[in-house]
Design an enzyme around this catalytic site. Sequence first.
Site, PDB file in Angstrom:
ATOM      1  N   HIS A  67       0.831  -1.204   0.000  1.00 17.69           N
ATOM      2  CA  HIS A  67       0.000   0.000   0.000  1.00 17.69           C
ATOM      3  C   HIS A  67       0.866   1.256   0.000  1.00 17.69           C
ATOM      4  O   HIS A  67       0.573   2.240  -0.688  1.00 17.69           O
ATOM      5  CB  HIS A  67      -0.946  -0.023   1.190  1.00 17.69           C
ATOM      6  CG  HIS A  67      -2.026   0.993   1.109  1.00 17.69           C
ATOM      7  ND1 HIS A  67      -2.579   1.574   2.228  1.00 17.69           N
ATOM      8  CD2 HIS A  67      -2.666   1.564   0.062  1.00 17.69           C
ATOM      9  CE1 HIS A  67      -3.493   2.443   1.862  1.00 17.69           C
ATOM     10  NE2 HIS A  67      -3.561   2.460   0.550  1.00 17.69           N
ATOM     11  N   GLU A  70       2.180   1.765  -3.482  1.00 18.63           N
ATOM     12  CA  GLU A  70       1.094   2.266  -4.341  1.00 18.63           C
ATOM     13  C   GLU A  70       1.010   3.788  -4.242  1.00 18.63           C
ATOM     14  O   GLU A  70       0.913   4.486  -5.243  1.00 18.63           O
ATOM     15  CB  GLU A  70      -0.236   1.630  -3.934  1.00 18.63           C
ATOM     16  CG  GLU A  70      -1.442   2.236  -4.624  1.00 18.63           C
ATOM     17  CD  GLU A  70      -2.716   2.107  -3.818  1.00 18.63           C
ATOM     18  OE1 GLU A  70      -3.532   3.047  -3.879  1.00 18.63           O
ATOM     19  OE2 GLU A  70      -2.909   1.088  -3.134  1.00 18.63           O
ATOM     20  N   HIS A  71       1.085   4.330  -3.024  1.00 20.51           N
ATOM     21  CA  HIS A  71       1.011   5.774  -2.830  1.00 20.51           C
ATOM     22  C   HIS A  71       2.265   6.477  -3.338  1.00 20.51           C
ATOM     23  O   HIS A  71       2.184   7.592  -3.872  1.00 20.51           O
ATOM     24  CB  HIS A  71       0.767   6.115  -1.362  1.00 20.51           C
ATOM     25  CG  HIS A  71      -0.651   5.908  -0.958  1.00 20.51           C
ATOM     26  ND1 HIS A  71      -1.578   6.921  -0.979  1.00 20.51           N
ATOM     27  CD2 HIS A  71      -1.311   4.791  -0.556  1.00 20.51           C
ATOM     28  CE1 HIS A  71      -2.746   6.444  -0.594  1.00 20.51           C
ATOM     29  NE2 HIS A  71      -2.610   5.149  -0.329  1.00 20.51           N
TER      30      HIS A  71
END
Length: 120
Positions: A67, A70-71
Amino acid sequence: MTLTRLVPPRSQNDSSVLFLDSDHEIRTEGDLTFVEVCMPHLRRCSIAIYFRAGSRFESKDNNGISHFLEHMFFRGTKSHPSAYEVNYAIESLGATLFAATSPLSTEFELSLPSENLEQG
């Protein structure tokens, strides 16, 4: 209509198998699988990339890394050094960029008008 199994199950109880009808082109290069779905009645092109990266594949030591990465993808590049410039470049083409992380995968999707495909 003939159905094709695209993604092999990860276990006997795994129901996350994708089936496509035979009108789609499926090819592989190395570990990558490409699916081409031609819909000439639409005037948009969407490109989605799925990585087998999610919490299911993380350990206690690197929990959340999928995650986080992803950012980080939206933070900037050499040619677009800020998040603002990345978003401006995408939106100036009439495009949208979407990302999501699930337990089994991380997805990035770009959707844009077909006439802007070369610039995208």
